[in-house]
Enzyme design. Structure first.
Site, PDB file in Angstrom:
ATOM      1  N   GLU A  63     -16.193  83.314  34.661  1.00 39.02           N
ATOM      2  CA  GLU A  63     -15.787  83.681  33.306  1.00 39.02           C
ATOM      3  C   GLU A  63     -15.094  82.533  32.583  1.00 39.02           C
ATOM      4  O   GLU A  63     -14.358  82.747  31.619  1.00 39.02           O
ATOM      5  CB  GLU A  63     -14.876  84.904  33.369  1.00 39.02           C
ATOM      6  N   SER A 108     -15.710  91.000  33.054  1.00 36.56           N
ATOM      7  CA  SER A 108     -16.797  90.679  32.127  1.00 36.56           C
ATOM      8  C   SER A 108     -18.121  91.309  32.523  1.00 36.56           C
ATOM      9  O   SER A 108     -19.190  90.845  32.123  1.00 36.56           O
ATOM     10  CB  SER A 108     -16.964  89.154  31.980  1.00 36.56           C
ATOM     11  N   TYR A 166     -20.275  89.614  24.904  1.00 35.82           N
ATOM     12  CA  TYR A 166     -19.848  88.375  24.256  1.00 35.82           C
ATOM     13  C   TYR A 166     -20.840  87.783  23.277  1.00 35.82           C
ATOM     14  O   TYR A 166     -20.571  86.742  22.682  1.00 35.82           O
ATOM     15  CB  TYR A 166     -19.471  87.345  25.334  1.00 35.82           C
ATOM     16  N   ARG A 226      -5.424  96.202  29.304  1.00 39.66           N
ATOM     17  CA  ARG A 226      -6.531  96.977  28.721  1.00 39.66           C
ATOM     18  C   ARG A 226      -7.130  97.849  29.810  1.00 39.66           C
ATOM     19  O   ARG A 226      -7.551  97.348  30.856  1.00 39.66           O
ATOM     20  CB  ARG A 226      -7.610  96.065  28.150  1.00 39.66           C
ATOM     21  N   ASP A 268     -10.043 100.488  30.972  1.00 42.29           N
ATOM     22  CA  ASP A 268     -11.406 100.939  30.700  1.00 42.29           C
ATOM     23  C   ASP A 268     -11.597 102.320  31.300  1.00 42.29           C
ATOM     24  O   ASP A 268     -11.212 102.560  32.464  1.00 42.29           O
ATOM     25  CB  ASP A 268     -12.418  99.963  31.291  1.00 42.29           C
ATOM     26  N   GLY A 298      -9.837  89.890  27.390  1.00 40.81           N
ATOM     27  CA  GLY A 298     -10.466  88.863  26.580  1.00 40.81           C
ATOM     28  C   GLY A 298      -9.911  88.853  25.171  1.00 40.81           C
ATOM     29  O   GLY A 298      -9.524  89.891  24.624  1.00 40.81           O
TER      30      GLY A 298
END
Length: 327
Positions: A29, A165, A234, A273, A275, A294
């Site tokens: 990443e 990612s 991305y 964060r 998910d 990110g």
């Protein structure tokens, strides 16, 4: 939300804070990390902060020793940035760290461990198992994979037990797809996390704490044509985002409560964060948490900050000032 994010006029000692942003590294990443670092540095400079950006290499420790910045902000994705090791180095240097400390980072970095901790805390998380590559060499792939399907059913999600990612992540709809998904996963990590897929609305909830307690930002709903993989994350165009997520008020409150529970239970600091998936009954299911979200132009935390009506630079500066004060 607005009050905790008021930006003071000056940093420690009545001057602009100095910030060392760590970006790059040698993980898969790396490119995302570099993009995150550039965007955060630009936003912070707009608030008057003095920012330098550093890669993770043999020059890092001498540079930090010489600079003695007020705050070090790791924007590293992958092992060293999220497994606590670089954060240990920052702490050993006696510098203020923005973000979660080494111990909490290690808990969050291991998806099976984080899921186990949250399940014990009463949070719903899909049934799962962690399978190291060595197990298949010892027991044979076919019998183990047959057992996985018998136990968990289909569909399944296969992902590296560590990493981000969406690299190495596969949604498996049939038994024939499972072996290939495992091979793909093992190319990124030696242990695969295999979990029962939850059908529902995929959302991400970012949490910020600038010193007055964790606050959940608006949930971001993620809709893709196909899997939400690295390319979809991305490269603009493949994914549609809805901020706030198209959830009813009860579900909105539930996902915010879950994200804050994850942040506090795992001992995270400043930002995270989470998910998750909200099923058709409105139940949120915890998937994983990221201690170094990110910060690119398509990343979820910046989208949530802007949807909440805040300026990115002001929010980043508030986090820097909180870290510099030891909060």
């Amino acid at each position: 939300m607005a009050a905790p994010l008021v930006v003071p006029g000056a940093g420690p000692g009545g001057r602009a804070p100095t910030v060392a942003v760590l970006a790059g590294g040698l993980s898969h990443e790396r490119d995302v990390s570099l993009r995150s670092g550039r965007r955060v540095a630009e936003a912070l400079r707009g608030t008057g902060a003095e920012v330098t950006v550093h890669d993770v290499d043999a020059d890092l420790v001498p540079a930090l020793r010489q600079l003695r910045p007020d705050v070090v902000w790791p924007l590293l994705h992958g092992a060293t940035g999220e497994d606590g090791s670089v954060r240990d180095v920052v702490r050993m240097l006696g510098l203020h760290l923005l973000g979660s400390g080494p111990r909490a980072s290690r808990l969050a970095w291991s998806k099976p461990v984080a899921k186990t901790v949250m399940a014990r805390a009463g949070v719903a998380t899909p049934e799962h198992m962690a399978l190291p590559q060595a197990l298949f060499r010892e027991l044979g792939a076919r019998p183990v994979l047959d057992l996985v399907v018998e136990h968990l059913g289909l569909p399944l999600v296969v992902k590296p037990s560590r990493g981000g990612s969406a690299l190495g992540v596969t949604l498996v709809a049939s038994r024939d797809e499972l072996a290939g998904a495992m091979v793909e996963c093992f190319s990124y990590c030696g242990t695969a996390l295999v979990e029962r897929a939850v059908v529902g609305t995929e959302v991400a909830v970012s949490v910020l704490d600038t010193g007055t307690g964790p606050v959940a930002l608006p949930a971001v709903e993620i809709v893709t044509d196909g899997p939400y993989d690295y390319d979809a994350r991305y490269n603009p165009g493949r994914t549609e985002y809805f901020v706030p997520a198209r959830l009813d008020a009860t579900a909105q409150a539930a996902v915010a409560e879950l994200a804050i529970a994850v942040h506090t239970t795992l001992g995270l600091r400043h930002l995270s964060r989470t998910d998750l998936v909200v099923d058709d009954d409105g139940v949120p299911w915890f998937l994983e948490v990221n201690v170094a979200p990110g910060m690119t132009e398509t990343s979820l935390l910046p989208q949530a900050v802007e949807a909440a009506g805040h300026d990115l630079g002001a929010v980043y500066r508030a986090l820097v000032d909180a870290a510099a004060s030891g909060a």
